[in-house]
Design a protein around this motif. Sequence first.
Motif, PDB file in Angstrom:
ATOM      1  N   THR A 319      33.838  43.994  51.857  1.00 38.93           N
ATOM      2  CA  THR A 319      33.794  42.523  51.837  1.00 38.93           C
ATOM      3  C   THR A 319      32.751  41.996  50.882  1.00 38.93           C
ATOM      4  O   THR A 319      32.860  40.879  50.384  1.00 38.93           O
ATOM      5  N   SER A 323      37.293  42.856  45.420  1.00 38.81           N
ATOM      6  CA  SER A 323      38.098  41.655  45.631  1.00 38.81           C
ATOM      7  C   SER A 323      39.555  42.055  45.679  1.00 38.81           C
ATOM      8  O   SER A 323      39.922  43.185  45.371  1.00 38.81           O
ATOM      9  N   THR A 324      40.410  41.122  46.050  1.00 40.87           N
ATOM     10  CA  THR A 324      41.828  41.411  46.247  1.00 40.87           C
ATOM     11  C   THR A 324      42.450  41.992  44.986  1.00 40.87           C
ATOM     12  O   THR A 324      42.283  41.442  43.890  1.00 40.87           O
TER      13      THR A 324
END
Length: 858
Positions: A319, A323-324
Amino acid sequence: MSANHPRQTLWASIMLTALTVLLAGAAAAEVPQVINYQGRLLDDLGYLVADGDYQITFNIWNYYSGGALLWSSGAQIVPVEDGLFSYELGSAVPLPHALFTDTVRWLGISVSGDPEIEPRTRLITVPYAYQALRADTAAYAESGAGGGGDITAVYAGDGLTGGGETGDVTLGVEFAGSGAATTVSRSDHEHDAAYVNESQTNSVTSTMITDGTIEFGDIAQNGATTDQVMKWNGSAWAAADDETGGGDGIIADSIGDSLANYFDTAKVVDTIQGVLTTGGYLTGNQTITLSGDVTGFGATAIATTIADGAVQESDLDITNTGSTGQVLTKAAGDQFTWADDQTGTGGSSFWSVTDSVLYTNDYWGMARGGAGNILYGDSTHTMVNLGIACTTGTSGETYHSITIGGGRANLAADRYATVSGGGFNKAEGRYSTVGGGVSNKASGDWSVVSGGSNSEAQATYSFVGGGFSDTASGSTSAVVGGSRNTAAGMYSLVGAGRENSATGAYSTVGAGIYDTARGHYASVFSGFHNIAGDEVDDTATFVGGGYENAALGKYCTVSGGYGDTAYYWYSTVCGGERNMAHSYHSSVGGGEGNRAMGTWSTIAGGDRNHTGMFYSVVAGGTENNADANAASILGGVKNMADATQSVILGGENDTIEPTGSYSVVYGRNVYCDQPYRVIFFRGETHGRLGLNRDDNDGIDYPVHVGVSLGGNGGGAYLSAGGAWTNGSSREFKENFKPMNGQDVLGRIDRLPMGAWEYKGTGERHIWPCAEDFHEQFDVGTITKEGIRDVKYLAAGDVAGVALIGVQELYRMTQALEAKTQEIDELRSEIAQLRGMVESALASQGKATPGSGQLASRR
């Protein structure tokens, strides 16, 4: 300019006896430091000025018009004889030594306080003055090749004293301070107070230390031990333990007591062996999972390790890092890092497809793979390289927004540069563009080469449209096309053609071959080997076309032709062959071999004609010469007008000498040496002059005026013998009116007569005054106001009145003679009767009456 204020002619000879101070050779005398200037003075009409002394000022400038005044003689009294004068520049006011350090100097002259004569004269060298170049060469002076001459002057430079121009000279060193100055390093100079010595304390400050010059060997131990560092303790720098893990820091020494102080939550370590048990330290992006209370644990309490493959996806906490769409990838060294998925399977890949269009998902560049392309720059700006063995950007620079659309071995080197295609092309300037072609280069900022081969746009905003080996090297210059053309001047233009050159600012060559526009604003439209401007100061010259034409003065023009030249300001040659307009405002319309040498002179055409003075004109013909102010020759062959305001209408071998001012000549071999003459034809064979007549009417006399149809009285003529003859045929007349002879005699008797002179002439005549004659006889012409012209008198009217008077007197004489004859007859009859009476008386014996008696009877 008034006649008393002469002006210089357009020529002047300049002899430079010295341009600067030279070191003379062994056999040479000292070089004079003056310049001899000679010239000629004319008045406004072009005549030599009167002999005498004139006030003349000589000025030397750095520019042909305006500019800076570098030297002035002041007003000098200069003698002039036969219009010629001579003056030595520098004789009254010395010439500065540095006056001729530049090669461009202009001499201006003013006479009697008038404005300077225009244009100024450019000062040029004489042949042997080139030898003076050696005086500027130290190597030549050292070699001794110049001989053993004396030094004429020694001048003290900065820091030196003394020097001089005559005798022995001494140079000294200029010292500050006081004391004995026997050496360059003064004996009274205190070195210890000004410079740092060995072992001297408090002598080096931070401003004296250069970055990177202090090495580890220069720093003492200062009480530090192994693995300690220099640390600020609040008041000073001191040796202290390394807290980051380089040695036995606080983590290694107090892990059992203090580890909880370095984490927000106190948890037990799942596995920490291999990280802290060996006295190591935390590095890189290592992740430690803690659980439970770790206060007071020992090194042996943690022994669990992570086995290969034991870490699951759920065990990873990303987290705060990834990142995505990103993946964990190998970074530099032994580290891993999060990066975008380059294979396209994630949500943030390099590429995305929208409506069948391929997009990059960031500011990245795009290049053709496996083609040997090189992209220099950074990853945050767009760069496109779709060629083969092409390069975008420059090594070591982070230029961006660069594009190569295709082609081979192309280079787009600077920001916003573009090469659309082609081969071996280079866009090296900012915002530069090469559209295509082979071996083209756009090296100036905002420069463009559209295509062609071996062409280059070198300057800012320069442009080459195409062609072969064209060059645009001037700012905002352009070559549209052609071969080996050059646009070198600012805003210059070459349209097309081959080996043309536009080097002056705002100059233009439209097309042609070997054409050159050197002057500012100069133009050559087309043609072969034409020149507009011999130097950049030949402003706004123009050559329209033709072959080997030259416009070499300001604002001059050659429209076309072959070998034509316009030399001076505002001169013009419209065309023809080998014509020359050689003076200010002179012009040649055409023809061959014509020379317009006088200011404002004109030759309209013809062959080998010449004009030599102000406002002189030759309209045409061949070998004519108008060599005086405002002299004119309209045509003909080998005519010469050497007098002011004289005119030769044409003919052959006609001559007006300088003394024949304001004369007019026409004919063959006519000679005139007097002013205000009108001479036609030759003296030995009279010609024919017809006014308002032509050969249909018959021009049969030296001068024949008026028409033969009677509309204006039938005209008149001058006979070959010199008699003026008026038309007087009855066919020419109307409105006949008889005259009374007795009345005419009475009017004649009332007509005032006497001798008189025309005013200011000395001519004496006997002739009635027009006013008196018109009052008696009412004859003459009618003016436009409808009244008789009473100021002029026709000779025919006077002769007519005289003839009427003679007729009346003749009639009166005839009547008188008739009466006389009658009387004579009566006297004869009386005489006969007397004889008869005397005979009768005698026969009768009577005495004859005396004659007195007979007479009394009569």
